[in-house]
Design an enzyme around this catalytic site. Sequence first.
Site, PDB file in Angstrom:
ATOM      1  N   CYS A  15      26.546  45.462  45.622  1.00  0.00           N
ATOM      2  CA  CYS A  15      26.905  44.063  45.339  1.00  0.00           C
ATOM      3  C   CYS A  15      26.041  43.069  46.115  1.00  0.00           C
ATOM      4  CB  CYS A  15      28.379  43.808  45.605  1.00  0.00           C
ATOM      5  SG  CYS A  15      28.938  44.215  47.256  1.00  0.00           S
ATOM      6  N   HIS A  46      46.870  41.142  47.772  1.00  0.00           N
ATOM      7  CA  HIS A  46      47.535  42.226  48.509  1.00  0.00           C
ATOM      8  C   HIS A  46      47.865  41.791  49.930  1.00  0.00           C
ATOM      9  CE1 HIS A  46      45.779  45.374  45.494  1.00  0.00           C
ATOM     10  NE2 HIS A  46      46.671  44.560  44.971  1.00  0.00           N
ATOM     11  N   GLN A  51      41.613  41.572  46.618  1.00  0.00           N
ATOM     12  CA  GLN A  51      42.574  42.623  46.991  1.00  0.00           C
ATOM     13  C   GLN A  51      42.410  42.949  48.470  1.00  0.00           C
ATOM     14  OE1 GLN A  51      42.681  45.836  43.590  1.00  0.00           O
ATOM     15  NE2 GLN A  51      40.670  44.846  43.612  1.00  0.00           N
ATOM     16  N   ASN A  52      41.397  42.352  49.101  1.00  0.00           N
ATOM     17  CA  ASN A  52      41.059  42.714  50.474  1.00  0.00           C
ATOM     18  C   ASN A  52      41.970  42.012  51.477  1.00  0.00           C
ATOM     19  OD1 ASN A  52      39.035  44.136  49.237  1.00  0.00           O
ATOM     20  ND2 ASN A  52      37.420  42.643  49.709  1.00  0.00           N
ATOM     21  N   ILE A  53      42.155  42.669  52.619  1.00  0.00           N
ATOM     22  CA  ILE A  53      43.049  42.128  53.655  1.00  0.00           C
ATOM     23  C   ILE A  53      42.239  41.753  54.906  1.00  0.00           C
ATOM     24  CG2 ILE A  53      45.042  43.434  52.855  1.00  0.00           C
ATOM     25  CD1 ILE A  53      44.456  45.547  54.973  1.00  0.00           C
ATOM     26  N   ASP A  54      40.887  41.745  54.754  1.00  0.00           N
ATOM     27  CA  ASP A  54      40.018  41.551  55.919  1.00  0.00           C
ATOM     28  C   ASP A  54      39.708  40.088  56.234  1.00  0.00           C
ATOM     29  OD1 ASP A  54      37.441  42.949  53.801  1.00  0.00           O
ATOM     30  OD2 ASP A  54      37.998  40.845  54.019  1.00  0.00           O
ATOM     31  N   CYS A  99      61.667  44.504  65.535  1.00  0.00           N
ATOM     32  CA  CYS A  99      62.261  43.163  65.513  1.00  0.00           C
ATOM     33  C   CYS A  99      63.263  43.009  66.663  1.00  0.00           C
ATOM     34  CB  CYS A  99      62.984  42.989  64.174  1.00  0.00           C
ATOM     35  SG  CYS A  99      63.852  41.427  64.021  1.00  0.00           S
ATOM     36  N   THR A 110      35.255  46.571  43.087  1.00  0.00           N
ATOM     37  CA  THR A 110      36.605  47.097  42.933  1.00  0.00           C
ATOM     38  C   THR A 110      36.630  48.162  41.848  1.00  0.00           C
ATOM     39  OG1 THR A 110      38.910  46.595  42.343  1.00  0.00           O
ATOM     40  CG2 THR A 110      37.193  45.184  41.362  1.00  0.00           C
ATOM     41  N   SER A 111      37.495  49.180  42.070  1.00  0.00           N
ATOM     42  CA  SER A 111      37.627  50.248  41.064  1.00  0.00           C
ATOM     43  C   SER A 111      38.571  49.804  39.940  1.00  0.00           C
ATOM     44  CB  SER A 111      38.188  51.505  41.745  1.00  0.00           C
ATOM     45  OG  SER A 111      39.474  51.218  42.316  1.00  0.00           O
ATOM     46  N   CYS A 171      66.915  42.521  64.759  1.00  0.00           N
ATOM     47  CA  CYS A 171      67.660  43.585  64.040  1.00  0.00           C
ATOM     48  C   CYS A 171      67.062  44.963  64.255  1.00  0.00           C
ATOM     49  CB  CYS A 171      67.689  43.255  62.553  1.00  0.00           C
ATOM     50  SG  CYS A 171      66.103  43.566  61.743  1.00  0.00           S
ATOM     51  N   PRO A 199      35.303  50.547  55.501  1.00  0.00           N
ATOM     52  CA  PRO A 199      35.254  51.492  54.380  1.00  0.00           C
ATOM     53  C   PRO A 199      36.088  50.991  53.200  1.00  0.00           C
ATOM     54  CG  PRO A 199      36.662  52.330  56.149  1.00  0.00           C
ATOM     55  CD  PRO A 199      36.024  51.095  56.664  1.00  0.00           C
ATOM     56  N   ASP A 200      35.666  51.387  51.986  1.00  0.00           N
ATOM     57  CA  ASP A 200      36.551  51.064  50.848  1.00  0.00           C
ATOM     58  C   ASP A 200      37.593  52.183  50.805  1.00  0.00           C
ATOM     59  OD1 ASP A 200      34.327  52.136  48.115  1.00  0.00           O
ATOM     60  OD2 ASP A 200      35.461  53.263  49.611  1.00  0.00           O
ATOM     61  N   PHE A 201      38.317  52.299  49.716  1.00  0.00           N
ATOM     62  CA  PHE A 201      39.429  53.266  49.677  1.00  0.00           C
ATOM     63  C   PHE A 201      39.048  54.549  48.954  1.00  0.00           C
ATOM     64  CE2 PHE A 201      42.655  50.642  51.504  1.00  0.00           C
ATOM     65  CZ  PHE A 201      42.247  49.352  51.240  1.00  0.00           C
ATOM     66  N   GLU A 231      29.851  51.301  40.189  1.00  0.00           N
ATOM     67  CA  GLU A 231      30.173  52.120  39.004  1.00  0.00           C
ATOM     68  C   GLU A 231      30.796  51.193  37.963  1.00  0.00           C
ATOM     69  OE1 GLU A 231      33.234  54.941  40.139  1.00  0.00           O
ATOM     70  OE2 GLU A 231      34.395  53.389  41.145  1.00  0.00           O
TER      71      GLU A 231
HETATM   72  N1  APR Z   1      28.443  47.511  46.205  1.00  0.00           N
HETATM   73  C1  APR Z   1      29.050  47.560  44.986  1.00  0.00           C
HETATM   74  N2  APR Z   1      30.165  48.310  44.722  1.00  0.00           N
HETATM   75  C2  APR Z   1      30.663  49.028  45.742  1.00  0.00           C
HETATM   76  C3  APR Z   1      30.110  49.026  47.037  1.00  0.00           C
HETATM   77  C4  APR Z   1      28.947  48.217  47.251  1.00  0.00           C
HETATM   78  N3  APR Z   1      28.332  48.157  48.436  1.00  0.00           N
HETATM   79  N4  APR Z   1      30.842  49.853  47.823  1.00  0.00           N
HETATM   80  C5  APR Z   1      31.831  50.355  47.045  1.00  0.00           C
HETATM   81  N5  APR Z   1      31.725  49.867  45.792  1.00  0.00           N
HETATM   82  C6  APR Z   1      32.620  50.077  44.654  1.00  0.00           C
HETATM   83  C7  APR Z   1      33.092  51.495  44.486  1.00  0.00           C
HETATM   84  O1  APR Z   1      32.192  52.199  43.642  1.00  0.00           O
HETATM   85  C8  APR Z   1      34.441  51.301  43.803  1.00  0.00           C
HETATM   86  O2  APR Z   1      34.297  51.138  42.397  1.00  0.00           O
HETATM   87  O3  APR Z   1      33.771  49.320  44.930  1.00  0.00           O
HETATM   88  C9  APR Z   1      34.921  49.970  44.385  1.00  0.00           C
HETATM   89  C10 APR Z   1      35.939  50.156  45.503  1.00  0.00           C
HETATM   90  O4  APR Z   1      37.122  50.668  44.916  1.00  0.00           O
HETATM   91  P1  APR Z   1      38.378  51.040  45.850  1.00  0.00           P
HETATM   92  O5  APR Z   1      37.890  51.832  47.000  1.00  0.00           O
HETATM   93  O6  APR Z   1      39.423  51.620  44.945  1.00  0.00           O
HETATM   94  O7  APR Z   1      38.862  49.643  46.431  1.00  0.00           O
HETATM   95  P2  APR Z   1      39.751  48.563  45.696  1.00  0.00           P
HETATM   96  O8  APR Z   1      39.411  48.498  44.226  1.00  0.00           O
HETATM   97  O9  APR Z   1      39.646  47.302  46.468  1.00  0.00           O
HETATM   98  O10 APR Z   1      41.250  49.174  45.864  1.00  0.00           O
HETATM   99  C11 APR Z   1      42.294  48.429  45.328  1.00  0.00           C
HETATM  100  O11 APR Z   1      43.894  49.939  46.320  1.00  0.00           O
HETATM  101  O12 APR Z   1      44.601  51.140  48.143  1.00  0.00           O
HETATM  102  C12 APR Z   1      44.816  49.994  47.412  1.00  0.00           C
HETATM  103  O13 APR Z   1      45.706  48.001  48.195  1.00  0.00           O
HETATM  104  C13 APR Z   1      44.565  48.800  48.280  1.00  0.00           C
HETATM  105  O14 APR Z   1      43.535  46.705  47.698  1.00  0.00           O
HETATM  106  C14 APR Z   1      43.389  48.104  47.601  1.00  0.00           C
HETATM  107  C15 APR Z   1      43.517  48.586  46.172  1.00  0.00           C
END
Ligand code: APR
Length: 278
Positions: free
Chosen positions: A254, A138, A118-121, A170, A210-211, A173, A45-47, A236
Amino acid sequence: VDESVAPRTLPGRTVEALAEHIKSGQVKKICVMTGAGISTSAGIPDFRSPDTGLYANLARLNLPYAEAVFDINFFRRSPEPFYELAHELYPGKFRPTITHSFIRLLNDKGLLLKHFTQNIDCLDREAGVPDDKIVEAHGSFARQSCIDCSMPYPEEYIKLHIEEKTIPRCELCKGLVKPEIVFFGEQLPASFFQNRMLPYESDLVIVMGTSLTVQPFASLPGMVREETPRLLINKERVGGFGSQADDVLLIGDCDEGVRKLAKACGWLKELEALWAKT
Ligand code: APR
């Protein structure tokens, strides 16, 4: 898109115009910048997407607010929610998407200057993007250490605790051991600051999934010369894209967007074959 600003290089600001520009050989140093949106089709999932985003699904962790799960001060007091989430997020169970393969293909073609993520995967690594081309802004689950004395610990140590849902401490410590993913309140890795000026050297910027809400990463797409074309592939519109002369916007999924660009460049068969092997 800001129609008052006439395109310099990409007539109509279309993907086809961008593909012609790439095929002309004038593009050699692409900076890619990505977020969680490029891994959603892999099942992560995204965030911030409403309903499906991680922050909309953490009620079971009883957090004061969603982002607390990645806040270093909250973690010091209550590490349990993060470790419960880590159990679900831990890399290794997911397959890279065709978007990850597209970034690898750019590198195979000698066109990738750097991939800022920004991904950790680590899915870009698994897709074959070489280590020296990746900036994990990140951090990632690749390393773990004590947050108090910085003593490093092997992956097995933390995997064991995550599996057993116990809190790794740890041995020196008694501090909390945490994967080196960047929490809110922590510094980004040195590699981010060492590479953050690279977009100025690029001749194309591609931002995907990314947002652009979290600084300082969100400033990267703006760190370009005015004549550098920028492509946004995202569900978006974000980050003021459309304000620069040669901004191209592909609003939508994407995986579909990279297929559209690859097709226009004559690379689609090659891309599909590459992903099929991943
Ligand atoms: N195709 C295109 N865009 C997508 C898709 C997809 N399949 N799925 C999601 N999105 C878009 C969403 O519309 C949104 O604009 O990707 C963006 C995801 O935004 P976030 O959920 O905010 O993720 P991200 O931008 O990576 O967050 C940044 O926030 O919580 C912290 O450290 C964490 O690295 C993360 C940072």
